[in-house]
Design a protein around this motif. Structure first.
Motif, PDB file in Angstrom:
ATOM      1  N   SER A 195      17.622  50.258  50.178  1.00 32.49           N
ATOM      2  CA  SER A 195      18.438  49.412  51.052  1.00 32.49           C
ATOM      3  C   SER A 195      19.733  50.103  51.434  1.00 32.49           C
ATOM      4  O   SER A 195      20.181  51.035  50.756  1.00 32.49           O
ATOM      5  N   LEU A 196      20.297  49.644  52.550  1.00 32.57           N
ATOM      6  CA  LEU A 196      21.585  50.148  53.024  1.00 32.57           C
ATOM      7  C   LEU A 196      22.497  48.970  53.322  1.00 32.57           C
ATOM      8  O   LEU A 196      22.078  48.007  53.970  1.00 32.57           O
ATOM      9  N   ASP A 197      23.714  49.044  52.837  1.00 35.67           N
ATOM     10  CA  ASP A 197      24.758  48.114  53.244  1.00 35.67           C
ATOM     11  C   ASP A 197      25.627  48.882  54.240  1.00 35.67           C
ATOM     12  O   ASP A 197      26.418  49.736  53.859  1.00 35.67           O
ATOM     13  N   ALA A 198      25.410  48.587  55.527  1.00 34.01           N
ATOM     14  CA  ALA A 198      26.034  49.408  56.570  1.00 34.01           C
ATOM     15  C   ALA A 198      27.553  49.258  56.558  1.00 34.01           C
ATOM     16  O   ALA A 198      28.278  50.226  56.819  1.00 34.01           O
ATOM     17  N   ALA A 199      28.047  48.072  56.255  1.00 37.67           N
ATOM     18  CA  ALA A 199      29.498  47.860  56.269  1.00 37.67           C
ATOM     19  C   ALA A 199      30.162  48.632  55.121  1.00 37.67           C
ATOM     20  O   ALA A 199      31.206  49.266  55.298  1.00 37.67           O
ATOM     21  N   ALA A 200      29.543  48.596  53.955  1.00 43.60           N
ATOM     22  CA  ALA A 200      30.107  49.295  52.790  1.00 43.60           C
ATOM     23  C   ALA A 200      29.682  50.761  52.746  1.00 43.60           C
ATOM     24  O   ALA A 200      30.219  51.539  51.960  1.00 43.60           O
ATOM     25  N   ARG A 201      28.688  51.119  53.589  1.00 42.91           N
ATOM     26  CA  ARG A 201      28.103  52.470  53.605  1.00 42.91           C
ATOM     27  C   ARG A 201      27.573  52.856  52.231  1.00 42.91           C
ATOM     28  O   ARG A 201      27.854  53.930  51.703  1.00 42.91           O
ATOM     29  N   GLU A 202      26.832  51.909  51.683  1.00 44.76           N
ATOM     30  CA  GLU A 202      26.251  52.104  50.367  1.00 44.76           C
ATOM     31  C   GLU A 202      24.727  52.069  50.462  1.00 44.76           C
ATOM     32  O   GLU A 202      24.166  51.199  51.130  1.00 44.76           O
ATOM     33  N   VAL A 203      24.094  52.995  49.776  1.00 45.87           N
ATOM     34  CA  VAL A 203      22.637  53.062  49.745  1.00 45.87           C
ATOM     35  C   VAL A 203      22.183  52.841  48.305  1.00 45.87           C
ATOM     36  O   VAL A 203      22.723  53.437  47.373  1.00 45.87           O
ATOM     37  N   ARG A 204      21.192  51.978  48.160  1.00 41.68           N
ATOM     38  CA  ARG A 204      20.618  51.726  46.830  1.00 41.68           C
ATOM     39  C   ARG A 204      19.255  52.414  46.754  1.00 41.68           C
ATOM     40  O   ARG A 204      18.498  52.387  47.724  1.00 41.68           O
ATOM     41  N   THR A 205      18.967  53.035  45.628  1.00 39.08           N
ATOM     42  CA  THR A 205      17.665  53.689  45.453  1.00 39.08           C
ATOM     43  C   THR A 205      16.756  52.812  44.596  1.00 39.08           C
ATOM     44  O   THR A 205      17.197  51.796  44.058  1.00 39.08           O
ATOM     45  N   ASP A 206      15.504  53.253  44.447  1.00 38.72           N
ATOM     46  CA  ASP A 206      14.527  52.445  43.695  1.00 38.72           C
ATOM     47  C   ASP A 206      14.837  52.384  42.206  1.00 38.72           C
ATOM     48  O   ASP A 206      14.247  51.593  41.480  1.00 38.72           O
ATOM     49  N   THR A 207      15.740  53.228  41.730  1.00 36.72           N
ATOM     50  CA  THR A 207      16.117  53.145  40.315  1.00 36.72           C
ATOM     51  C   THR A 207      17.340  52.246  40.120  1.00 36.72           C
ATOM     52  O   THR A 207      17.791  52.055  39.002  1.00 36.72           O
ATOM     53  N   GLY A 208      17.867  51.726  41.228  1.00 34.34           N
ATOM     54  CA  GLY A 208      19.062  50.893  41.139  1.00 34.34           C
ATOM     55  C   GLY A 208      20.357  51.682  41.308  1.00 34.34           C
ATOM     56  O   GLY A 208      21.445  51.120  41.356  1.00 34.34           O
ATOM     57  N   ARG A 209      20.230  52.989  41.452  1.00 38.42           N
ATOM     58  CA  ARG A 209      21.404  53.830  41.675  1.00 38.42           C
ATOM     59  C   ARG A 209      22.040  53.471  43.025  1.00 38.42           C
ATOM     60  O   ARG A 209      21.343  53.200  43.999  1.00 38.42           O
ATOM     61  N   VAL A 210      23.371  53.444  43.065  1.00 37.80           N
ATOM     62  CA  VAL A 210      24.068  53.161  44.313  1.00 37.80           C
ATOM     63  C   VAL A 210      24.878  54.392  44.706  1.00 37.80           C
ATOM     64  O   VAL A 210      25.672  54.905  43.920  1.00 37.80           O
ATOM     65  N   LEU A 211      24.628  54.871  45.930  1.00 41.67           N
ATOM     66  CA  LEU A 211      25.345  56.038  46.442  1.00 41.67           C
ATOM     67  C   LEU A 211      26.147  55.619  47.662  1.00 41.67           C
ATOM     68  O   LEU A 211      25.733  54.738  48.415  1.00 41.67           O
ATOM     69  N   ARG A 212      27.288  56.244  47.855  1.00 40.08           N
ATOM     70  CA  ARG A 212      28.188  55.873  48.938  1.00 40.08           C
ATOM     71  C   ARG A 212      28.643  57.096  49.700  1.00 40.08           C
ATOM     72  O   ARG A 212      28.721  58.190  49.127  1.00 40.08           O
ATOM     73  N   GLY A 213      28.909  56.931  50.993  1.00 35.94           N
ATOM     74  CA  GLY A 213      29.506  58.010  51.757  1.00 35.94           C
ATOM     75  C   GLY A 213      30.464  57.436  52.778  1.00 35.94           C
ATOM     76  O   GLY A 213      30.231  56.332  53.274  1.00 35.94           O
ATOM     77  N   ASP A 214      31.532  58.163  53.081  1.00 36.77           N
ATOM     78  CA  ASP A 214      32.397  57.728  54.198  1.00 36.77           C
ATOM     79  C   ASP A 214      31.585  57.764  55.487  1.00 36.77           C
ATOM     80  O   ASP A 214      31.817  56.996  56.408  1.00 36.77           O
ATOM     81  N   ALA A 215      30.647  58.702  55.531  1.00 41.64           N
ATOM     82  CA  ALA A 215      29.647  58.716  56.609  1.00 41.64           C
ATOM     83  C   ALA A 215      28.266  58.751  55.962  1.00 41.64           C
ATOM     84  O   ALA A 215      28.078  59.407  54.936  1.00 41.64           O
ATOM     85  N   VAL A 216      27.324  58.028  56.561  1.00 41.55           N
ATOM     86  CA  VAL A 216      25.947  58.004  56.058  1.00 41.55           C
ATOM     87  C   VAL A 216      25.024  58.487  57.180  1.00 41.55           C
ATOM     88  O   VAL A 216      25.157  58.046  58.331  1.00 41.55           O
ATOM     89  N   VAL A 217      24.126  59.402  56.849  1.00 42.58           N
ATOM     90  CA  VAL A 217      23.174  59.933  57.832  1.00 42.58           C
ATOM     91  C   VAL A 217      21.765  59.500  57.427  1.00 42.58           C
ATOM     92  O   VAL A 217      21.322  59.780  56.311  1.00 42.58           O
ATOM     93  N   ILE A 218      21.087  58.832  58.335  1.00 39.82           N
ATOM     94  CA  ILE A 218      19.725  58.371  58.090  1.00 39.82           C
ATOM     95  C   ILE A 218      18.755  59.404  58.649  1.00 39.82           C
ATOM     96  O   ILE A 218      18.745  59.675  59.852  1.00 39.82           O
ATOM     97  N   ALA A 219      17.957  59.993  57.758  1.00 40.68           N
ATOM     98  CA  ALA A 219      17.011  61.051  58.173  1.00 40.68           C
ATOM     99  C   ALA A 219      15.698  60.868  57.427  1.00 40.68           C
ATOM    100  O   ALA A 219      15.150  61.805  56.860  1.00 40.68           O
ATOM    101  N   THR A 220      15.197  59.631  57.438  1.00 41.98           N
ATOM    102  CA  THR A 220      14.025  59.314  56.616  1.00 41.98           C
ATOM    103  C   THR A 220      12.695  59.549  57.330  1.00 41.98           C
ATOM    104  O   THR A 220      11.647  59.283  56.754  1.00 41.98           O
ATOM    105  N   GLY A 221      12.744  60.015  58.576  1.00 43.25           N
ATOM    106  CA  GLY A 221      11.516  60.479  59.215  1.00 43.25           C
ATOM    107  C   GLY A 221      10.508  59.390  59.524  1.00 43.25           C
ATOM    108  O   GLY A 221      10.867  58.289  59.964  1.00 43.25           O
ATOM    109  N   LEU A 222       9.250  59.717  59.290  1.00 44.26           N
ATOM    110  CA  LEU A 222       8.140  58.878  59.736  1.00 44.26           C
ATOM    111  C   LEU A 222       7.232  58.459  58.579  1.00 44.26           C
ATOM    112  O   LEU A 222       7.181  59.123  57.551  1.00 44.26           O
ATOM    113  N   THR A 223       6.519  57.386  58.810  1.00 46.59           N
ATOM    114  CA  THR A 223       5.438  56.965  57.919  1.00 46.59           C
ATOM    115  C   THR A 223       4.150  56.977  58.738  1.00 46.59           C
ATOM    116  O   THR A 223       4.093  56.368  59.807  1.00 46.59           O
ATOM    117  N   PRO A 224       3.106  57.680  58.271  1.00 50.99           N
ATOM    118  CA  PRO A 224       1.874  57.712  59.065  1.00 50.99           C
ATOM    119  C   PRO A 224       1.201  56.343  59.127  1.00 50.99           C
ATOM    120  O   PRO A 224       1.243  55.583  58.166  1.00 50.99           O
TER     121      PRO A 224
END
Lengths: 393, 66
Positions: free
Chosen positions: A85-114
Motif C-alpha cells: 500500500s501507499l499513503d500518497a499524502a504521507a509518502r509512505e509505502v507499506r510492504t507485505d512484512t509490515g515494514r513502512v518506508l518513506r521518501g520525500d519523493a516516491v517513485v512508482i516503478a512496479t511494471g506489469l502483471t501478465p
C-alpha cells in the motif's frame, strides 16, 4: 519543488534502477531506498524470451549491474518484499512484512502483471513469462517438452515461438489477431513476419479464440479453440498481454486508469512519480495520454523523472521505440507505426531479408521500421521523426 | 573516461548514436554498435553517460577512472 532529502523507489527493474542511477548522476546526495518484490539482483527482461530462454546466456548475463556497481549507488536495498500500500499524502509505502518506508519523493516503478487466460485451471505446464524465475522454469520445461502452444500473437508470443522453434519444439501459435504483431505493425510487415514464422515451421491458428485448456491429472494436455479444434500440447505459454501492476495502489488517493495517471512531468501527485511500463502520462508532442510497454521507455523516462524530482520542469515527450528479435530477423520500430498508416518501402524489398519502411498518416511520417536494417532505420528516424531520443533540457 | 561496449548485448537501437555521434556509430550490415572513440574528451562526458544510461541493451559501460 526543492531537492528532496530522501527518495524511495518502488520496483527495481530497468525503470526503477535507471531512475536511481540518474538521481545520483544528476547530483542527489540524500538518502535513496530501493524496494523490490523480487529477491534477485536487478535484471533485464528483453533477454528472458530470447537468450535466457534459449540457454545462450547464463541467467547472470541478464543482470543489469554488477554487485560493485549497485554498491556504488550508495542506496539501501530492500529485496523480496512486495509493496502492499501507499499513503500518497504521507509518502509512505507499506510492504507485505509490515515494514513502512518513506521518501520525500516516491517513485512508482512496479511494471506489469501478465494477464492469465480467464477461468484457466491450475494446470502444470502452463506458463506466463514476466520474470527471471518464469523464464528459467519455462526453459527447464521446454528442454523436456515436445509440443508447445503459444497463446498470443504479440511481441512476446512471437519471440517465444521463435525461440522454442530454434530449440526444436513443435510449435503452434494461436492468436485473436489476423497476423503476428498486426496490432503493433500493421498489414504488410505483420504479414511478412507471419510468413517468416510459417517458413520456419510454426503452425498458426490466427483470428481464433481459445476456448479452454485441457488437462489430465493436473498437467496440461492441450488447447481447445473456439472452432472446436483441439491442439495437443505438453507445454503452453500464455502471452496475451499485461496490465499495469497497480493493485497495491488501490485506496492510495492516486488516479489509476490504464496505469498510474501522471501529468506531462510524470508526476502522479505532489512528490509522487511513476516511471516505466506502469506510468500513463500526458505526451505533449502527441497531445494525448500515453503508456508505453517497452524497454527504451523505461530508461528514457527515468532520466526525466530523476531530473524533475531534483527540481527541473521537463516534459517527457519521447519518440517511442521498440525492437524485437525473432529467428534471424531484427525489427526496429521508431515512432508510432500504427495499423491504420500507409506503408511505403524506403530501402530494400519486402520480399527480401532486409528492408526499411515508412508509416504515413495524412501525408505525415509517423513511424519508421527496419527489418534487418537497424542503422538505416535509425537514420530514417533522424530524417523523418526527430534528432534526439530524449528532449534534454 | 573509458568506454566499453558489449556487442553481444547491443540490440541495434542506435540511441547512443543519436546522443553521441562522435563516440558511437553502427555497423551498416547489422546495426551493432561501433566505438569510434574509447577515451572521449571531457566535452563528450555527459553525452556518453546519458548514452550508457538510456541504452536499452545495457550494452555500454563507462569507467570514470583514468
Amino acid at each position: 519543488m526543492t531537492s528532496p532529502g530522501s527518495v524511495l523507489i518502488v520496483g527495481v527493474s530497468a525503470a526503477g534502477l535507471s531512475t536511481a542511477e540518474a538521481l545520483r548522476r544528476q547530483g542527489h546526495q540524500g538518502r535513496l531506498t530501493l524496494l523490490d518484490a523480487e529477491p534477485h539482483l536487478p535484471y533485464d527482461r528483453p533477454p528472458l524470451s530470447k537468450q535466457v530462454l534459449a540457454g545462450d546466456w547464463e541467467p547472470g548475463r541478464a543482470q543489469l549491474r554488477t554487485q560493485a556497481q549497485l554498491e556504488a549507488l550508495d542506496a539501501e536495498f530492500v529485496r523480496g518484499e512486495p509493496a502492499v500500500s501507499l499513503d500518497a499524502a504521507a509518502r509512505e509505502v507499506r510492504t507485505d512484512t509490515g515494514r513502512v518506508l518513506r521518501g520525500d519523493a516516491v517513485v512508482i516503478a512496479t511494471g506489469l502483471t501478465p494477464l492469465r487466460l480467464p477461468g484457466r485451471r491450475a494446470l502444470a505446464g502452463v506458463h506466463e513469462l514476466r520474470g527471471l524465475d518464469d523464464a528459467l522454469t519455462l526453459r527447464a520445461h521446454l528442454t523436456a517438452a515436445k509440443r508447445l502452444v503459444v497463446v498470443g500473437e504479440g511481441v512476446l508470443g512471437g519471440e517465444v515461438a521463435a525461440t522454442a522453434r530454434a530449440m526444436g519444439l513443435d510449435v503452434t501459435l494461436v492468436g485473436l489477431g489476423p497476423a503476428i504483431l498486426a496490432e503493433q505493425l500493421g498489414g504488410p510487415v505483420s504479414e511478412r513476419l507471419t510468413r517468416a514464422h510459417t517458413e520456419r515451421g510454426v503452425t498458426l491458428r490466427l483470428g481464433v479464440a481459445v476456448e479452454e485448456l485441457t488437462g489430465h491429472e493436473g498437467r496440461v494436455t492441450g488447447v481447445r479453440l473456439a472452432t472446436g479444434e483441439l491442439l495437443a500440447a505438453d507445454a503452453v505459454v500464455v502471452a496475451i498481454g499485461s496490465r499495469p501492476a497497480t493493485g497495491w495502489l488501490e485506496g492510495s488517493g492516486l488516479t489509476l486508469g490504464d496505469g498510474v495517471e501522471c501529468d506531462s512531468r510524470c508526476r502522479a501527485a505532489d512528490g509522487i512519480y511513476a516511471v516505466g511500463d506502469v506510468a500513463s502520462w500526458e505526451h505533449e508532442g502527441h497531445g494525448r495520454r500515453m503508456r508505453l510497454e517497452n524497454r527504451t521507455n523505461a530508461t528514457e523516462q527515468a532520466q526525466v523523472v530523476a531530473a524533475n524530482i531534483l527540481g527541473a520542469d521537463r516534459a517527457y515527450a519521447p519518440i517511442p521505440y521498440f525492437w524485437t528479435d525473432q529467428y534471424d530477423i531484427k525489427i526496429q520500430a521508431h515512432g508510432l507505426p500504427t495499423p491504420g498508416a500507409t506503408v511505403s518501402v524506403a530501402e530494400g524489398d519486402l520480399d527480401q531479408g532486409r528492408f526499411a519502411v515508412l508509416y504515413q498518416e495524412s501525408g505525415q511520417v509517423t513511424g519508421v521500421l527496419g527489418w534487418n536494417m537497424p542503422k538505416q532505420a535509425r537514420v530514417l528516424r533522424q530524417q523523418h521523426l526527430a534528432t534526439r531520443p530524449v528532449a534534454t533540457a | 573516461m573509458k568506454v566499453i561496449v558489449d556487442e553481444d548485448k547491443c540490440c541495434g537501437a542506435g540511441q547512443c548514436v543519436l546522443l553521441a555521434p562522435e563516440v558511437f556509430d553502427q555497423r551498416e550490415d547489422d546495426g551493432i554498435v561501433m566505438l569510434l572513440n574509447a577515451e572521449p574528451g571531457p566535452d563528450q562526458y555527459d553525452l556518453v553517460r546519458e548514452s550508457a544510461a538510456v541504452c536499452p541493451g545495457a550494452a555500454i559501460e563507462v569507467s570514470e577512472e583514468a
